[in-house]
Scaffold this active site. Structure first.
Site, PDB file in Angstrom:
ATOM      1  N   ASP A   1       0.742  -1.192   0.020  1.00  0.00           N
ATOM      2  CA  ASP A   1      -0.076  -0.118  -0.053  1.00  0.00           C
ATOM      3  C   ASP A   1       0.960   1.287  -0.217  1.00  0.00           C
ATOM      4  OD1 ASP A   1      -2.369   1.480   0.365  1.00  0.00           O
ATOM      5  OD2 ASP A   1      -1.448   1.822   2.597  1.00  0.00           O
TER       6      ASP A   1
ATOM      7  N   ASP B   1      -0.110   5.140   0.889  1.00  0.00           N
ATOM      8  CA  ASP B   1      -0.312   6.201   1.953  1.00  0.00           C
ATOM      9  C   ASP B   1      -0.664   5.347   3.474  1.00  0.00           C
ATOM     10  OD1 ASP B   1      -0.364   8.480   0.502  1.00  0.00           O
ATOM     11  OD2 ASP B   1      -2.208   7.662  -0.433  1.00  0.00           O
TER      12      ASP B   1
ATOM     13  N   ASP C   1      -1.662  -0.934   6.204  1.00  0.00           N
ATOM     14  CA  ASP C   1      -1.922  -0.170   7.197  1.00  0.00           C
ATOM     15  C   ASP C   1      -3.071  -0.133   7.610  1.00  0.00           C
ATOM     16  OD1 ASP C   1      -2.213   3.402   7.220  1.00  0.00           O
ATOM     17  OD2 ASP C   1      -2.127   1.986   5.218  1.00  0.00           O
TER      18      ASP C   1
END
Length: 189
Positions: A4, A6, A162
């Site tokens: 991922d 961001d 995240d």
């Protein structure tokens, strides 16, 4: 290996939250998006979040207009984004050794600018954004497309993520997942 962007590879979440606040204020909805809700919705496409905010707060925000305002507000803050050093070091160590991709809920325009701003736009074989698939996270589409483009069976992929929606998306794609603690979440600890 699928990353991922961001909050996982790039510490951009404070800039994204500020951009959300600015965009929502422009459309008369300032203050409706609390930081804990922002964190919980991390990884999802902007338009989907606006639809949820409309439903939750009985608003009539135009998802396209808010998404454009949010994008512009974020791009003004691009100078504040930086790599999450440990994850970036891990990615750098794998360059040329395994296929690597980005699978993001962000738009191509913003992700390409983000990767360029932090100097890693050439690290990845593929970049898959929410614009490239029918459904964004928590649907598995971005992860499945990234695996397909790399020519790797999803079951043989490791995803680093995240956000809850992204972790769920990678699991739904049949991938092993390493949950990366968000720098934003660690500020509260």
């Amino acid at each position: 290996m699928i990353f991922d962007c961001d909050g996982t590879l790039v510490d951009s979440m404070p800039a994204h939250f500020e951009a959300w606040c600015e965009a929502l204020s422009i459309y008369g909805a300032g203050g409706v998006f609390k930081e804990d809700v922002f964190i919980a919705m991390g990884g999802r496409p902007t338009r989907d979040i606006v639809v949820d905010l409309n439903s939750e707060y009985d608003l009539k925000l135009n998802p396209e207009a808010v998404a454009l305002a949010k994008r512009e507000a974020f791009l003004k803050r691009m100078g504040s984004v930086c790599l999450i050093r440990e994850v970036a070091d891990f990615a750098r160590s794998l360059q040329g050794k395994v296929p690597m991709a980005i699978a993001t809920g962000g738009s191509r325009h913003v992700i390409e600018k983000t990767l360029k701003a932090v100097g890693i736009s050439d690290w990845f074989d593929e970049v898959v954004t929410a614009e490239d698939v029918a459904e964004g996270k928590p649907a598995p589409d971005v992860f499945l497309r990234a695996a397909k483009l790399m020519g790797v069976d999803p079951a043989r992929c490791l995803a680093l993520e995240d956000a809850p929606a992204g972790i769920l998306a990678a699991q739904r794609a049949g991938m092993q997942v390493v949950a990366i603690p968000s720098p934003l979440a660690s500020l509260d600890a």
